[in-house]
Design an enzyme around this catalytic site. Structure first.
Site, PDB file in Angstrom:
ATOM      1  N   GLU A 104     -37.150  -0.617  27.011  1.00 42.70           N
ATOM      2  CA  GLU A 104     -36.496   0.587  26.452  1.00 42.70           C
ATOM      3  C   GLU A 104     -36.995   0.839  25.021  1.00 42.70           C
ATOM      4  O   GLU A 104     -37.187   1.987  24.616  1.00 42.70           O
ATOM      5  CB  GLU A 104     -34.978   0.424  26.507  1.00 42.70           C
ATOM      6  CG  GLU A 104     -34.421   0.469  27.935  1.00 42.70           C
ATOM      7  CD  GLU A 104     -32.953   0.128  27.992  1.00 42.70           C
ATOM      8  OE1 GLU A 104     -32.164   1.004  28.403  1.00 42.70           O
ATOM      9  OE2 GLU A 104     -32.584  -1.005  27.590  1.00 42.70           O
ATOM     10  N   GLU A 125     -31.992  -5.047  34.523  1.00 46.22           N
ATOM     11  CA  GLU A 125     -30.577  -5.207  34.161  1.00 46.22           C
ATOM     12  C   GLU A 125     -29.677  -5.344  35.393  1.00 46.22           C
ATOM     13  O   GLU A 125     -28.671  -6.041  35.360  1.00 46.22           O
ATOM     14  CB  GLU A 125     -30.119  -3.997  33.329  1.00 46.22           C
ATOM     15  CG  GLU A 125     -30.582  -4.008  31.880  1.00 46.22           C
ATOM     16  CD  GLU A 125     -31.958  -3.420  31.680  1.00 46.22           C
ATOM     17  OE1 GLU A 125     -32.332  -3.141  30.533  1.00 46.22           O
ATOM     18  OE2 GLU A 125     -32.697  -3.256  32.671  1.00 46.22           O
TER      19      GLU A 125
END
Ligand code: T1G
Ligand code: NAD
Length: 697
Positions: A104, A125
Site C-alpha cells: 500500500e 491481509e
C-alpha cells in the site's frame, strides 16, 4: 543504525527503511518516514524522492504485533496520503518483499520500480482475517483493474515482480541495482505532474458484469472465515462507485469490523503460533545444522512418492528405493504424472518439471541410499519390518546421515534402538498427500540429537512445510488426539447421529471435511490395520464395531466407491441406507437407545475431546505448547484457521466452562472423558492455554 536513513544522490532524496527483520510499519518506522518525507519535500534542492527498503524486504506491512495496542499517529493511511500528495515525484524502489501495508505504501508512491527477482508482492491481509486498511482496496483496482485486484485481495496470494509488471502494478523492472534504476526513473519525472493513483477514476465498462455477485457467491467456505472475504469484496466494489476519499473511509469502516471479529484474532494467533513452533527450547542458532544436499526415500508407496515430490519441489536430488520393480515403477510413474500435471496446470514450468524428474533416481538396491545425507523410511506400518530396515540403514547410511521414519503411530525409541546411532534417528511424520499437506510432525526420540532436531526444523522450511515438535507416544500428538476425536465420533454414531449428521455439523462449523468423510478419503483399511495391530479391548473395541463391520463388508472408502457413504462417478458422497441400517443394528445389539444428537452437541463433544486429550499431551511434555497443537491441527487435520485450533477454541470457551462441560460428560460417559488435570488446574486458577504458552516461549 537509524530506523529510517536519508541520503542524497544529487537532487534526488533517498529514504531507506531499516526496521529488521521485515520492515514492519510499526509506529517508529511510520514516524521516521513521515519526518524524512516532510524534510525532503521541504528541501528546495530536492527535486524527487525514492523510497527503498533493506535486504530482502521493502516492507512486510503493518506491524501485526501492534494490532492489540492503541494505534498512534501518524497512522499508515495518513502517511500514504501524504506521500501521494507530495508535489515532488516519489518512486518506490522495491528491493524485496512488499506485502500488505508495504505494498500500500508503494501504491501511494507515484511510480514503482522493482528488482526483477522479487517474488513476494501482494495484499495478504485476508489471511489475518482483515482487509487492506491503508488504501489498498481503492488504489490497487486503479493500478491493475478491478477484476485482477479483487482476485489478489480475496485470495491474499503473492505474485512476483515480472507478473506484477505484466498487470501494470510495476512501472519498470531492474536487473540488480534497483536503487540506481529508481533514481534514474525519478529523475525522468522531475517537472512532470506526479501520477497519483487516487486521482484516477475507474472505467465502469472495464468491470465484468456480475463480478461482485459471483465473488460473493464463491466465498461460502473461504479459509479466512465468514467476515473478511465479504468485507474485502464490499471494499473493492466501493472503489468502483466512490471517489478515493469516500472509498478509503468505507474501507476503514470495513477494516474495523473485520479486525474486531474473533476470526481475525484466531488467524493472527495462528500466524504467530506457526512461527513460534520452530523455537525449540535449548536449540538456538548456535546449534550447527547438518548439511543436507541429497535425500533418500525407502518405500515408493502413497507416502514415499508424496515425500519424494515434496523434496524434488524443494530442489533436492532424490533416490527412491522399493523392493519390487512393480512397486517402484508404479511409484515413479505417480511422481512423473504429478509433475507433468502440475506443468500442464501452469503451477510449474515444463523446464522445472523436467529438472525435477532428472533429479529423481529410482533403485531396487537399498545400498544406493548410502550417499544420502537424509534418509526417510516409508515402508509398511509394521514394527518388525521397521526394525529390520533400520538395522539395514544403520549399516549402509554414511556417517552423519540423518535416518528418519515416517511412521504414523509406532515407537520411534524402539526403532532407534536397533541402530548404533540413535542420535541420528528422528520421526519425520508427513501427512497425506505429503506433497500438499503443510504439516511435518517432527518426532523427537529420547536420543535424537539437538543438531538433528535443528536440521529437521530447517528442512521443513526448505520444503515449504510447517515443522512442529512432538514427543514419542502412541500416535504422537496429532494422531493421538485424532483417535480421541474419532472415538467420540464413533460413540455418537452408536447414540443415534448418522455420518451425515456428524460431518454436516462439523463442516457447517468450519471443518474442511467431516471426520467420516476424511476417513473414507484416506482409506478405511489404514485405520482397520492399526486397530488390529493394537488389539483393542473394552469400550474401545466396542466402539470400533461399526468401523470394523464396514471394512469387513469390503467398503474401504472412496477407493472402493463405498465406505461410510456411497460415492458416485464424480466421487460425490451420498448417504447410504445400508450403513444407516448397520449403525442401528449395532446400537441395538449393544442395547443403546438412539436419539437425535443436536449439531451443537456434536461440535462441542468433538472439540472438547480434542482439547482434553491435547491438555494431557501438554502435561506429559509430548507437545511443547498449546499453540503447537493448534498449528498441527490447522496444517495437518483440516481444522479451520479462522477458528484458531482446538486449544484456542477451549480458551475462547473459557476453561472454567470447559471443565464443567467435561465433568458433565465424564459423569455421563465415564473414563474416556476423564478430565485432564491441567484443565482442572487452569480452570481453578483462572488460567488459559495462551498464558501457559507465553511462559514456554
Ligand atoms: N508484523 C510483525 N512481525 C512480522 C510481520 C509483520 N507484518 N511479518 C513478519 N513478521 C515477523 C515474524 O513474526 C518473524 O518473527 C519474522 O518477522 C520473520 O518472519 C494496513 C493492517 C513476510 C512472507 O500479512 O507473510 O499490513 O518469529 O518467519 O518465512 O493493510 O512473515 O522471527 O520473531 O515469517 O521469510 C500484512 C505477514 C500485515 C505479511 C516472511 N502483511 N508476514 O516470511 O519469515 S497487515 C502480512 C509474512 C497490514 C494494512 C494491514 C511472512 C513473510 P520471529 P517469517 P519468512
Ligand atoms: P504403502 O503401502 O502405500 O507403501 C509402502 C511401500 O513400502 C510399498 O510400496 C512397499 O512395496 C514398500 N516396502 C515394503 N517393505 C519394504 C522394504 N523392506 N524396502 C523398501 N520398500 C518396502 O504405505 P503408505 O501409506 O505409504 O505408508 C508408509 C508409512 O507411512 C507407514 O509407516 C504409514 O503408517 C505411514 N503414514 C501413512 C500415511 C497415510 O495416510 N497413508 C500418513 C502418514 C504416515
Amino acid at each position: 543504525m537509524a530506523i529510517v536513513e536519508a541520503e542524497r544522490r544529487g537532487d534526488v532524496a533517498i529514504i531507506r527503511m531499516n526496521n529488521p527483520p521485515v520492515n514492519a510499519l510499526g509506529h517508529g518506522l511510520r514516524a521516521g518516514l513521515d519526518k524524512a518525507l516532510a524534510e525532503a519535500n521541504g528541501d528546495a534542492a530536492v527535486k524527487a524522492i525514492v523510497l527503498i527498503g533493506t535486504g530482502k524486504f521493502f516492507s512486510a506491512g503493518a506491524d501485526i504485533t501492534e494490532f492489540r495496542a492503541e494505534m498512534r499517529e501518524p497512522y499508515l493511511p495518513q502517511l500514504i496520503d501524504r506521500i501521494e500528495a507530495s508535489g515532488k515525484p516519489v518512486v518506490a524502489a522495491i528491493n524485496g518483499t512488499a506485502l500488505g501495508g508495504g505494498l500500500e505504501l508503494a501504491l501511494g508512491c507515484h511510480y514503482r520500480v522493482a528488482d526483477k527477482d522479487v517474488r513476494q508482492l501482494g495484499l495478504p491481509e485476508i489471511k489475518l482475517g482483515i482487509i487492506p486498511g491503508a488504501g489498498g482496496t481503492q488504489r490497487l483496482p486503479r493500478a491493475i483493474g478491478v477484476e485482477a485486484a479483487l482476485q489478489l485481495i480475496t485470495s491474499g496470494a503473492f505474485i512476483d515482480a515480472k507478473r506484477a509488471a505484466g498487470i501494470g502494478l510495476i512501472d519498470q523492472l531492474a536487473d540488480g541495482d534497483v536503487l540506481g534504476a529508481a533514481v534514474a526513473f525519478a529523475r525522468g519525472q522531475i517537472c512532470k505532474p506526479p501520477r497519483r493513483l487516487g486521482e484516477k477514476s475507474i472505467d465502469a465498462a472495464t468491470i465484468p458484469a456480475g463480478l461482485f455477485d459471483k465473488a460473493r457467491a464463491g466465498i461460502a467456505r473461504h479459509p479466512s472465515g465468514p467476515i473478511a472475504p465479504k468485507a474485502a469484496i464490499d471494499a473493492v466494489e466501493a472503489s468502483t462507485t466512490l471517489p478515493i476519499a469516500e472509498g478509503t473511509a468505507r474501507e476503514r469502516q470495513l477494516f474495523r469490523e473485520a479486525a474486531a471479529s474473533p476470526y481475525a484474532r484466531a488467524l493472527q494467533y495462528a500466524f504467530f503460533a506457526e512461527r513460534q513452533a520452530s523455537n525449540l527450547p535449548g536449540i538456538g542458532a548456535d546449534i550447527k545444522q547438518r548439511a543436507i544436499e541429497r535425500v533418500g526415500i525407502l518405500g515408493a508407496g502413497t507416502m514415499g512418492t508424496g515425500i519424494t515430490l515434496a523434496f524434488l519441489n524443494g530442489g533436492f536430488p532424490v533416490t527412491i528405493v522399493d523392493t519390487t520393480e512393480e512397486a517402484l515403477d508404479k511409484g515413479v510413474g505417480r511422481i512423473k504424472d504429478t509433475l507433468s500435471a502440475n506443468a500442464k496446470r501452469g503451477r510449474i514450468t515444463e523446464a522445472q518439471a523436467a529438472d525435477r524428474i532428472a533429479k529423481l533416481t529410482p533403485s531396487l538396491d537399498v545400498d544406493d541410499l548410502g550417499k544420502a545425507d537424509l534418509i526417510i523410511e516409508a515402508v509398511f506400518e509394521n514394527m518388525a519390518l521397521k526394525k529390520e530396515v533400520f538395522a539395514k540403514l544403520d549399516q549402509i547410511a554414511k556417517p552423519g546421515a540423518i535416518i528418519a521414519t515416517n511412521t504414523s503411530t509406532l515407537d520411534v525409541d524402539q526403532i532407534a534402538a536397533v541402530t548404533k546411532r540413535p542420535q541420528d534417528v528422528v520421526g519425520l511424520h508427513f501427512f497425506s498427500p505429503a506433497n500438499i499437506m503443510r504439516l511435518l510432525e517432527i518426532v523427537r526420540a529420547k536420543k535424537t540429537g539437538n543438531d538433528v532436531m535443528a536440521t529437521s526444523m530447517a528442512i521443513a522450511k526448505r520444503i515449504g512445510k510447517v515443522g512442529v515438535q512432538a514427543g514419542v507416544c502412541d500416535g504422537f500428538v496429532g494422531n493421538r488426539m485424532l483417535a480421541a476425536y474419532g472415538g467420540e465420533v464413533q460413540a455418537m454414531l452408536f447414540e443415534g447421529a448418522m455420518p451425515q449428521d456428524i460431518d454436516g455439523a462439523l463442516e457447517a462449523w468450519g471443518m474442511a471435511m467431516g471426520p467420516l468423510a476424511v476417513s473414507d478419503l484416506a482409506g478405511l483399511d489404514v485405520g482397520y490395520r492399526i486397530r488390529k495391530e493394537r488389539k483393542l479391548t473394552g469400550e474401545a473395541a466396542q466402539f470400533a464395531r461399526i468401523a470394523d463391520k464396514i471394512v469387513e463388508m469390503g467398503r474401504l472408502g472412496q477407493k472402493t466407491g463405498a465406505g461410510y457413504y456411497r460415492y458416485d462417478a464424480n466421487r460425490k458422497r451420498q448417504v447410504d441406507p445400508e450403513v444407516e441400517a448397520l449403525i442401528r443394528a449395532e446400537a441395538e445389539a449393544l442395547q443403546i437407545k438412539q436419539r437425535p444428537i443436536p449439531a451443537e452437541e456434536i461440535v462441542e463433544r468433538s472439540l472438547l475431546r480434542l482439547a482434553n486429550e491435547g491438555a494431557k499431551i501438554i502435561e506429559e511434555g509430548i507437545a511443547l505448547r498449546a499453540s503447537d497443537i493448534d498449528t498441527m491441527y490447522l496444517n495437518g487435520y483440516g481444522f479451520p484457521a479462522w477458528r484458531g485450533g482446538p486449544m484456542w477454541q477451549a480458551d475462547q470457551m473459557g476453561l472454567k466452562k470447559v471443565a464443567e462441560r467435561i465433568r458433565g460428560y465424564a459423569a455421563k460417559y465415564g473414563e474416556r472423558w476423564r478430565i485432564a488435570p491441567l484443565i482442572e488446574r487452569l480452570a481453578a486458577d483462572g488460567g488459559t492455554f495462551a498464558a501457559l504458552n507465553a511462559k514456554k516461549t
